[in-house]
Scaffold this motif. Structure first.
Motif, mmCIF file in Angstrom:
data_model
loop_
_atom_site.group_PDB
_atom_site.id
_atom_site.type_symbol
_atom_site.label_atom_id
_atom_site.label_comp_id
_atom_site.label_asym_id
_atom_site.label_seq_id
_atom_site.Cartn_x
_atom_site.Cartn_y
_atom_site.Cartn_z
ATOM 1 N N GLY A 54 18.353 29.595 56.216
ATOM 2 C CA GLY A 54 19.697 29.372 56.539
ATOM 3 C C GLY A 54 20.887 30.564 56.022
ATOM 4 N N ASN A 55 21.707 30.170 55.588
ATOM 5 C CA ASN A 55 22.704 31.390 55.197
ATOM 6 C C ASN A 55 23.451 30.867 53.830
ATOM 7 O OD1 ASN A 55 22.636 31.052 58.468
ATOM 8 N ND2 ASN A 55 23.673 32.830 57.856
ATOM 9 N N ILE A 56 23.893 31.728 53.238
ATOM 10 C CA ILE A 56 24.561 31.680 51.888
ATOM 11 C C ILE A 56 25.819 32.640 52.246
ATOM 12 C CG2 ILE A 56 24.734 32.121 49.386
ATOM 13 C CD1 ILE A 56 22.493 30.252 50.436
ATOM 14 N N VAL A 57 27.043 32.051 52.076
ATOM 15 C CA VAL A 57 28.313 32.608 52.274
ATOM 16 C C VAL A 57 29.022 32.820 51.016
ATOM 17 C CG1 VAL A 57 30.429 33.037 53.549
ATOM 18 C CG2 VAL A 57 28.616 32.232 54.486
ATOM 19 N N TYR A 58 29.424 34.130 50.409
ATOM 20 C CA TYR A 58 30.358 34.153 49.198
ATOM 21 C C TYR A 58 31.575 34.165 49.687
ATOM 22 C CZ TYR A 58 25.590 34.999 46.962
ATOM 23 O OH TYR A 58 24.244 34.746 46.642
ATOM 24 N N VAL A 59 32.411 33.460 49.174
ATOM 25 C CA VAL A 59 33.818 33.379 49.377
ATOM 26 C C VAL A 59 34.806 33.661 48.208
ATOM 27 C CG1 VAL A 59 35.830 32.196 50.641
ATOM 28 C CG2 VAL A 59 33.079 31.760 51.204
ATOM 29 N N MET A 60 35.957 34.608 48.379
ATOM 30 C CA MET A 60 36.783 34.922 47.426
ATOM 31 C C MET A 60 37.956 35.295 48.066
ATOM 32 S SD MET A 60 34.769 38.456 46.138
ATOM 33 C CE MET A 60 33.370 37.720 46.138
ATOM 34 N N ASP A 61 39.040 35.271 47.269
ATOM 35 C CA ASP A 61 40.313 36.038 47.878
ATOM 36 C C ASP A 61 40.196 37.468 47.607
ATOM 37 O OD1 ASP A 61 41.368 36.326 45.330
ATOM 38 O OD2 ASP A 61 42.243 34.482 45.302
ATOM 39 N N GLU A 62 41.082 38.220 48.355
ATOM 40 C CA GLU A 62 41.249 39.530 48.271
ATOM 41 C C GLU A 62 41.424 40.040 46.765
ATOM 42 O OE1 GLU A 62 43.291 43.345 50.392
ATOM 43 O OE2 GLU A 62 43.523 41.621 51.380
ATOM 44 N N GLU A 63 42.236 39.380 46.167
ATOM 45 C CA GLU A 63 42.718 39.774 44.552
ATOM 46 C C GLU A 63 41.229 39.856 43.793
ATOM 47 O OE1 GLU A 63 45.179 41.757 43.496
ATOM 48 O OE2 GLU A 63 45.726 41.889 45.394
ATOM 49 N N SER A 64 40.873 38.636 44.014
ATOM 50 C CA SER A 64 39.480 38.434 43.371
ATOM 51 C C SER A 64 38.480 39.448 43.565
ATOM 52 C CB SER A 64 38.784 37.191 43.433
ATOM 53 O OG SER A 64 39.705 36.187 42.926
ATOM 54 N N LEU A 138 32.397 28.761 41.327
ATOM 55 C CA LEU A 138 31.906 29.402 39.826
ATOM 56 C C LEU A 138 33.332 30.387 39.479
ATOM 57 C CD1 LEU A 138 28.873 30.320 41.366
ATOM 58 C CD2 LEU A 138 28.910 28.863 39.464
ATOM 59 N N SER A 139 32.984 30.762 38.437
ATOM 60 C CA SER A 139 34.129 31.620 37.883
ATOM 61 C C SER A 139 33.470 32.834 36.857
ATOM 62 C CB SER A 139 35.385 31.266 37.493
ATOM 63 O OG SER A 139 34.980 30.540 36.032
ATOM 64 N N ALA A 140 34.059 33.805 37.057
ATOM 65 C CA ALA A 140 33.641 35.118 36.137
ATOM 66 C C ALA A 140 34.797 35.680 35.606
ATOM 67 C CB ALA A 140 32.799 36.183 36.845
ATOM 68 N N ASP A 141 35.194 35.518 34.051
ATOM 69 C CA ASP A 141 36.348 35.847 33.563
ATOM 70 C C ASP A 141 37.631 35.365 34.497
ATOM 71 O OD1 ASP A 141 34.823 37.215 31.779
ATOM 72 O OD2 ASP A 141 34.888 39.310 32.341
ATOM 73 N N ASP A 142 37.515 34.185 34.469
ATOM 74 C CA ASP A 142 38.506 33.447 35.419
ATOM 75 C C ASP A 142 38.651 33.855 36.886
ATOM 76 O OD1 ASP A 142 39.052 31.546 33.363
ATOM 77 O OD2 ASP A 142 40.342 33.182 32.297
ATOM 78 N N ILE A 143 37.693 34.681 37.389
ATOM 79 C CA ILE A 143 37.855 35.234 38.859
ATOM 80 C C ILE A 143 37.223 34.174 39.727
ATOM 81 C CG2 ILE A 143 37.370 37.060 40.452
ATOM 82 C CD1 ILE A 143 37.501 38.865 38.176
#
Length: 156
Positions: A54-64, A138-143
């Protein structure tokens, strides 16, 4: 989806992020999506082959992404998502998925991972290989970071 397919990714995030210097690492939620993923700015795709595919896709906004890249580069300020920042984020997803691969191995499931492919832009749409996608927030230091999981032949 059976927790044996979810826990390796959550455990990986909880184990790897503090090694990079993040102190407040937590699960925010789990939801289901259809096969069409819309990126918030950055999407990193990692393929999975072996006992499961399958596939895993990690998604975040540019600032994060910039904040994460900065942390990966020992606090060096990241003003733009340049090649070095993209490389740092890609390496993080490689570390997370490789650690998850080890977690799967410990559960008797053998998988291999592909090299991460980073895509970024305003409105990216990714079509996953499964009709149902599990989304772990998920979050890491509120990111905020989202992990979208789509495995072939495994019902969710």
């Amino acid at each position: 989806m059976d927790v044996k397919y979810i826990n390796p990714f959550m455990q990986s995030f909880i184990n790897v992020m503090p090694q990079i210097g993040f102190t407040n690492v937590k699960k925010e939620g789990i939801s289901m999506k259809d096969k069409n993923i819309e990126s918030k700015g950055i999407a990193i795709n990692v393929g999975i082959v072996g006992d499961i595919r399958g596939n895993i896709v990690y998604v975040m906004d540019e600032e994060s992404g910039k904040k994460i890249a900065s942390k990966m580069m020992m606090g060096f300020p990241v003003e733009e998502l340049n090649e070095m920042a993209q490389s740092a984020i890609s390496e993080l997803t490689n570390m997370l998925t490789a650690n998850a691969s080890t977690n799967f191995f410990n559960e008797g499931i053998n998988i291999n991972i592909s090299t991460p492919t980073l895509i970024y832009g305003e409105e990216i749409q990714i079509k996953m290989n499964s009709n149902q996608v599990l989304c772990i927030q998920l979050s890491a230091d509120d990111i905020p970071i989202e992990i979208d999981i789509a495995f072939d032949n495994i019902s969710l």
